[in-house]
Design a protein around this motif. Sequence first.
Motif, PDB file in Angstrom:
ATOM      1  N   GLN A 198       0.834  -1.216   0.000  1.00 32.46           N
ATOM      2  CA  GLN A 198       0.000   0.000   0.000  1.00 32.46           C
ATOM      3  C   GLN A 198       0.864   1.259   0.000  1.00 32.46           C
ATOM      4  O   GLN A 198       0.562   2.224  -0.703  1.00 32.46           O
ATOM      5  N   VAL A 199       1.936   1.235   0.786  1.00 28.99           N
ATOM      6  CA  VAL A 199       2.806   2.421   0.849  1.00 28.99           C
ATOM      7  C   VAL A 199       3.464   2.648  -0.507  1.00 28.99           C
ATOM      8  O   VAL A 199       3.561   3.781  -0.982  1.00 28.99           O
ATOM      9  N   ARG A 200       3.881   1.562  -1.169  1.00 28.68           N
ATOM     10  CA  ARG A 200       4.475   1.691  -2.519  1.00 28.68           C
ATOM     11  C   ARG A 200       3.445   2.302  -3.473  1.00 28.68           C
ATOM     12  O   ARG A 200       3.763   3.196  -4.251  1.00 28.68           O
ATOM     13  N   GLU A 201       2.205   1.804  -3.412  1.00 30.73           N
ATOM     14  CA  GLU A 201       1.166   2.331  -4.307  1.00 30.73           C
ATOM     15  C   GLU A 201       0.906   3.819  -4.029  1.00 30.73           C
ATOM     16  O   GLU A 201       0.739   4.612  -4.945  1.00 30.73           O
ATOM     17  N   MET A 202       0.894   4.174  -2.775  1.00 29.28           N
ATOM     18  CA  MET A 202       0.603   5.564  -2.408  1.00 29.28           C
ATOM     19  C   MET A 202       1.724   6.523  -2.816  1.00 29.28           C
ATOM     20  O   MET A 202       1.541   7.736  -2.814  1.00 29.28           O
ATOM     21  N   THR A 203       2.920   5.964  -3.076  1.00 29.75           N
ATOM     22  CA  THR A 203       4.070   6.834  -3.379  1.00 29.75           C
ATOM     23  C   THR A 203       4.612   6.560  -4.792  1.00 29.75           C
ATOM     24  O   THR A 203       5.818   6.721  -5.040  1.00 29.75           O
ATOM     25  N   SER A 204       3.746   6.121  -5.689  1.00 20.45           N
ATOM     26  CA  SER A 204       4.118   5.822  -7.094  1.00 20.45           C
ATOM     27  C   SER A 204       5.325   4.890  -7.167  1.00 20.45           C
ATOM     28  O   SER A 204       6.234   5.111  -7.988  1.00 20.45           O
ATOM     29  N   GLY A 205       5.364   3.933  -6.275  1.00 25.37           N
ATOM     30  CA  GLY A 205       6.434   2.928  -6.300  1.00 25.37           C
ATOM     31  C   GLY A 205       7.735   3.353  -5.638  1.00 25.37           C
ATOM     32  O   GLY A 205       8.656   2.556  -5.473  1.00 25.37           O
ATOM     33  N   GLN A 206       7.812   4.622  -5.224  1.00 22.64           N
ATOM     34  CA  GLN A 206       9.086   5.169  -4.712  1.00 22.64           C
ATOM     35  C   GLN A 206       9.410   4.758  -3.266  1.00 22.64           C
ATOM     36  O   GLN A 206      10.549   4.538  -2.925  1.00 22.64           O
ATOM     37  N   GLY A 207       8.401   4.720  -2.415  1.00 22.05           N
ATOM     38  CA  GLY A 207       8.641   4.576  -0.975  1.00 22.05           C
ATOM     39  C   GLY A 207       8.710   5.945  -0.314  1.00 22.05           C
ATOM     40  O   GLY A 207       8.642   6.982  -0.992  1.00 22.05           O
ATOM     41  N   VAL A 208       8.855   5.939   1.000  1.00 19.98           N
ATOM     42  CA  VAL A 208       8.819   7.206   1.760  1.00 19.98           C
ATOM     43  C   VAL A 208      10.235   7.673   2.115  1.00 19.98           C
ATOM     44  O   VAL A 208      11.172   6.879   2.127  1.00 19.98           O
ATOM     45  N   ASP A 209      10.347   8.950   2.405  1.00 11.58           N
ATOM     46  CA  ASP A 209      11.662   9.504   2.778  1.00 11.58           C
ATOM     47  C   ASP A 209      12.095   9.029   4.161  1.00 11.58           C
ATOM     48  O   ASP A 209      13.286   8.841   4.411  1.00 11.58           O
ATOM     49  N   VAL A 210      11.114   8.890   5.058  1.00 14.57           N
ATOM     50  CA  VAL A 210      11.465   8.532   6.442  1.00 14.57           C
ATOM     51  C   VAL A 210      10.315   7.734   7.064  1.00 14.57           C
ATOM     52  O   VAL A 210       9.143   8.006   6.793  1.00 14.57           O
ATOM     53  N   VAL A 211      10.697   6.727   7.868  1.00 14.33           N
ATOM     54  CA  VAL A 211       9.704   6.006   8.675  1.00 14.33           C
ATOM     55  C   VAL A 211      10.019   6.281  10.145  1.00 14.33           C
ATOM     56  O   VAL A 211      11.153   6.095  10.587  1.00 14.33           O
ATOM     57  N   TYR A 212       9.010   6.756  10.886  1.00 12.65           N
ATOM     58  CA  TYR A 212       9.132   6.915  12.340  1.00 12.65           C
ATOM     59  C   TYR A 212       8.471   5.687  12.953  1.00 12.65           C
ATOM     60  O   TYR A 212       7.240   5.578  12.988  1.00 12.65           O
ATOM     61  N   ASP A 213       9.297   4.741  13.432  1.00  8.43           N
ATOM     62  CA  ASP A 213       8.810   3.435  13.885  1.00  8.43           C
ATOM     63  C   ASP A 213       9.045   3.292  15.385  1.00  8.43           C
ATOM     64  O   ASP A 213      10.191   3.145  15.835  1.00  8.43           O
ATOM     65  N   SER A 214       7.951   3.311  16.164  1.00  2.00           N
ATOM     66  CA  SER A 214       8.075   3.120  17.618  1.00  2.00           C
ATOM     67  C   SER A 214       7.654   1.718  18.026  1.00  2.00           C
ATOM     68  O   SER A 214       7.645   1.394  19.200  1.00  2.00           O
ATOM     69  N   VAL A 215       7.292   0.890  17.056  1.00  2.57           N
ATOM     70  CA  VAL A 215       6.784  -0.456  17.382  1.00  2.57           C
ATOM     71  C   VAL A 215       7.945  -1.441  17.521  1.00  2.57           C
ATOM     72  O   VAL A 215       7.940  -2.319  18.381  1.00  2.57           O
ATOM     73  N   GLY A 216       8.976  -1.309  16.688  1.00  5.00           N
ATOM     74  CA  GLY A 216      10.213  -2.072  16.896  1.00  5.00           C
ATOM     75  C   GLY A 216      10.208  -3.465  16.297  1.00  5.00           C
ATOM     76  O   GLY A 216      10.155  -3.635  15.081  1.00  5.00           O
ATOM     77  N   LYS A 217      10.221  -4.460  17.167  1.00  4.16           N
ATOM     78  CA  LYS A 217      10.443  -5.863  16.757  1.00  4.16           C
ATOM     79  C   LYS A 217       9.543  -6.313  15.601  1.00  4.16           C
ATOM     80  O   LYS A 217      10.026  -6.855  14.609  1.00  4.16           O
ATOM     81  N   ASP A 218       8.247  -6.074  15.709  1.00  4.40           N
ATOM     82  CA  ASP A 218       7.299  -6.613  14.713  1.00  4.40           C
ATOM     83  C   ASP A 218       7.336  -5.875  13.379  1.00  4.40           C
ATOM     84  O   ASP A 218       6.833  -6.400  12.383  1.00  4.40           O
ATOM     85  N   THR A 219       7.865  -4.667  13.343  1.00  4.09           N
ATOM     86  CA  THR A 219       7.697  -3.826  12.142  1.00  4.09           C
ATOM     87  C   THR A 219       9.003  -3.324  11.516  1.00  4.09           C
ATOM     88  O   THR A 219       8.968  -2.753  10.425  1.00  4.09           O
ATOM     89  N   ALA A 220      10.155  -3.528  12.192  1.00  2.00           N
ATOM     90  CA  ALA A 220      11.401  -2.898  11.706  1.00  2.00           C
ATOM     91  C   ALA A 220      11.702  -3.313  10.265  1.00  2.00           C
ATOM     92  O   ALA A 220      12.053  -2.466   9.423  1.00  2.00           O
ATOM     93  N   ASP A 221      11.544  -4.594   9.932  1.00  2.00           N
ATOM     94  CA  ASP A 221      11.873  -5.019   8.576  1.00  2.00           C
ATOM     95  C   ASP A 221      10.874  -4.458   7.566  1.00  2.00           C
ATOM     96  O   ASP A 221      11.252  -4.013   6.482  1.00  2.00           O
ATOM     97  N   MET A 222       9.597  -4.447   7.947  1.00  2.00           N
ATOM     98  CA  MET A 222       8.574  -3.845   7.086  1.00  2.00           C
ATOM     99  C   MET A 222       8.919  -2.377   6.804  1.00  2.00           C
ATOM    100  O   MET A 222       8.832  -1.908   5.668  1.00  2.00           O
TER     101      MET A 222
END
Length: 325
Positions: A198-222
């Motif tokens: 979904q994030v790829r689709e929302m950004t025309s395949g580019q991805g985002v400049d920055v991810v602010y991730d406070s969840v850690g273990k379950d989401t770091a690779d995503m």
Amino acid sequence: EGLDLSSLLTSAPSPTSSRGRLVEASPRLLVKNSFAGVNFHDTYTRSGLYRKPLPFIAGCEGAGTVLAAEPGAEEWVGQRVVYFDHSGSYSDYSIVQENRSALVPEGLGLKEALGGFVQGLTAHYLTQSTFPLKNEHTCLVLAAAGGTGQLVCQMARLANARVIGVVGSRGKLPLLEGQVDDAVVLEPGEDTRHVVQQVREMTSGQGVDVVYDSVGKDTADMSLQCLKLRGMLVLFGNASGPPPDVSALRLAEAGSVFVTRPILDHYMNTREELDWRAGEVFRWLLENKLHVNVRSFPSLESAPVAHKEIEARMTRGKIVLELEL
Ligand SMILES: NC(=O)c1ccc[n+]([C@@H]2O[C@H](COP(=O)([O-])OP(=O)(O)OC[C@H]3O[C@@H](n4cnc5c(N)ncnc54)[C@H](OP(=O)(O)O)[C@@H]3O)[C@@H](O)[C@H]2O)c1
């Protein structure tokens, strides 16, 4: 009445940071607490994820009135303050460092100032310093409906960046209204691949400049997979457990990306830095540019319930404990 204020101050232990490096010493203040802030951090010290010598008083954030001060900080006596200090705020009185404290400006309630303090300062350093957002940037904010997440989204919008928020249930989507441009739901235990897609689709395949991730273990690779080339992953929390180690080669594969694991202690390093961050956050609160969702629990006895709620993903903003004697 009957308290020997100066002996309380001289018997207090030396200051330390929560994660290693010593905080520079400054004169100490004796604060009569009106409220203690409840942060996810408190659950880490309680569980032992962040180790502290036992016994200790829980809580790292509070708000109240200064009753006494060590020499050099006399002008603080009688003032309303909020503080971020690891000496224990779940108590009627705390002894805190002057350089970990901020004056609450006239017109701003103590509870509101506390609601915007640790989370507000954190959102400020993440969006202004770790990855300074500008209008050409897109950011992905995890736990976007949480205490810190809501403020990260609002500050990203103040910087005119595009914001994609991730929440753990459909029921939290209304909390993001007016705070994000797009939202994605990632339910507990769900496969994370649809978020990347979904994030790829929302950004025309580019991805985002920055991810602010406070969840850690379950989401770091995503989160790594959601970045654009040379983007930055900011791992600033452990809500699902500590994030895994990331090898240097993985950073190359993900697109020559950057990873950082910042903490607030290191972003309020000087009086000037704290005054800048707190000054902007308090001004934005007074000008209604920022909104904090504060929920009060009636006494210190409510702390276990507050901890259970925050760990069970039930909270919708900031929780404070009322401590008035
Ligand atoms: N590094 C720093 O300087 C700094 C400073 C302040 C806070 N923090 C970190 O920022 C994070 C947020 O803190 P906060 O006090 O504002 O809490 P919060 O965001 O209000 O609550 C945590 C949120 O994390 C999400 N979450 C995802 N997986 C979870 C899991 N397995 N268990 C529990 N929650 C989970 C939940 O939102 P969903 O249900 O929507 O997913 C939950 O509401 C914490 O990790 C904290 O340590 C870091």
